[in-house]
Design an enzyme around this catalytic site. Structure first.
Site, mmCIF file in Angstrom:
data_model
loop_
_atom_site.group_PDB
_atom_site.id
_atom_site.type_symbol
_atom_site.label_atom_id
_atom_site.label_comp_id
_atom_site.label_asym_id
_atom_site.label_seq_id
_atom_site.Cartn_x
_atom_site.Cartn_y
_atom_site.Cartn_z
ATOM 1 N N LYS A 1 0.483 -1.447 -0.038
ATOM 2 C CA LYS A 1 0.168 0.245 0.004
ATOM 3 C C LYS A 1 0.833 1.392 0.002
ATOM 4 O O LYS A 1 0.817 2.428 -0.108
ATOM 5 C CB LYS A 1 -1.122 0.226 1.145
ATOM 6 N N SER B 1 1.179 -10.103 -0.443
ATOM 7 C CA SER B 1 0.588 -8.521 -0.757
ATOM 8 C C SER B 1 1.342 -7.601 0.685
ATOM 9 O O SER B 1 1.391 -6.467 1.083
ATOM 10 C CB SER B 1 -0.517 -8.215 -1.204
#
Length: 320
Positions: free
Chosen positions: A52, A305
């Site tokens: 992110k 991720s």
């Protein structure tokens, strides 16, 4: 709405170069079975523990001086929260983050440690209260996925995979929540390696993106349904409007994995791959270990991720 193109992806790559780690593609010979091989993209190694930071920094760095003076507000279950807080600290901005009161404590604590003000709300209020704060205080709203700068920043994951791709790479597996990561990554891969398939992976208990892509119509799931999955970063009730356009243009399919398959993959990545992945971060790899036969690929890359997992949960999954 215009799709993010190579110009925006390359600009994001340059903008975040000094902030985000250029994570390697790691070969996994222990995951090969004679018919297929796996490479992992370990975004859990980012300074905030997840991909992110790419999109958050790209968005905040693009703000005007007047916008920076207003400060920013964002909503997140944890990884976007940490990324916005971290990027805001680097850029000297005030940051207010709205988080569900069900967020893992490690993500709340990390967000506060980066200097942001954290406001905890009921899960159903996360996406509405942030707008109220923006209206009341004039903060710039930094959405977690439905924004071209966010998509372009996350898409640098795909650019790096394309640049580092092993010979005969034919399938890239990417987790799906609000769609920012898979939108940008799929655009980058399809625009640079058009023959490579991009497959999304999401939990069976939060399969709104699969329903949307296969029906051709944006489909939302109730919060009460998506919050059943252990993958707390993938509980968004629907993909965003701009991400959905990218999914339709660039994503070949979306498959789902069970809760037990997610749990097993967290443990497998830790034991065999020496990688700490949170449940959300293990979903794409779970697609390889449990759905590869359906996908017919031979050389896979999967995005890990994030790795912001509660220590007690990790211990539980390793002992199972």
């Amino acid at each position: 709405m215009a799709l993010v193109g190579l110009e925006e992806l390359r600009a994001a790559q340059q903008r975040i170069a000094a902030v985000a780690v250029r994570t390697p593609l790691i070969p996994c010979p222990w995951a090969a079975d004679g018919a297929r091989t796996l490479w992992l993209k370990p975004e859990n190694l980012q300074p905030t523990g997840a991909f992110k930071i790419r999109g958050a920094y790209n968005r905040l760095a693009a703000l005007s001086d007047a916008e920076r003076a207003r400060g920013v507000v964002a909503q997140s279950s944890g990884n976007h929260a940490q990324a916005v807080a971290y990027a805001a600290r680097l850029l000297g901005l005030k940051a207010v983050i709205v988080m569900p009161d069900t967020s893992p404590a490690v993500k709340v604590e990390n967000t506060r440690s980066f200097g942001a003000e954290v406001i905890l709300v009921a899960p159903g209020e996360r996406d509405t209260f942030v707008g109220e704060l923006a209206d009341e205080h004039g903060y710039v709203w930094v959405p977690p996925y439905d924004d071209p700068h966010i998509i372009a920043g996350q898409g640098t994951v795909g650019l790096e995979i394309a640049e580092d791709a092993p010979d005969q790479l034919d399938t890239v597996l990417v987790p799906v929540s609000g769609g920012g990561l898979i939108s940008g990554a799929a655009a980058a891969i399809k625009l640079t390696c058009p023959g490579v398939r991009v497959i999304g992976v999401e939990p069976e208990l939060a399969a709104d993106a699969q329903a949307s892509l296969r029906s051709g119509r944006l489909t939302a799931w109730p919060v009460a349904d998506t919050y059943r999955t252990i993958a707390d970063g993938l509980r968004t009730p629907s993909v965003g409007e701009l991400p959905f356009e990218h999914l339709q243009a660039y994503v070949d399919d979306i498959v789902t994995v069970s809760e037990q398959e997610i749990r097993d993959t967290v443990a497998l990545l830790a034991r065999r791959g020496r990688l700490v992945a949170e449940p959300s971060g293990a979903v794409a790899a779970a697609g390889y270990f449990h759905r590869a036969d359906e996908l017919a690929g031979r050389v896979f890359a999967a995005v890990v991720s994030g790795g912001n997992v509660e220590p007690r949960l990790l211990a539980e999954l390793l002992q199972a």
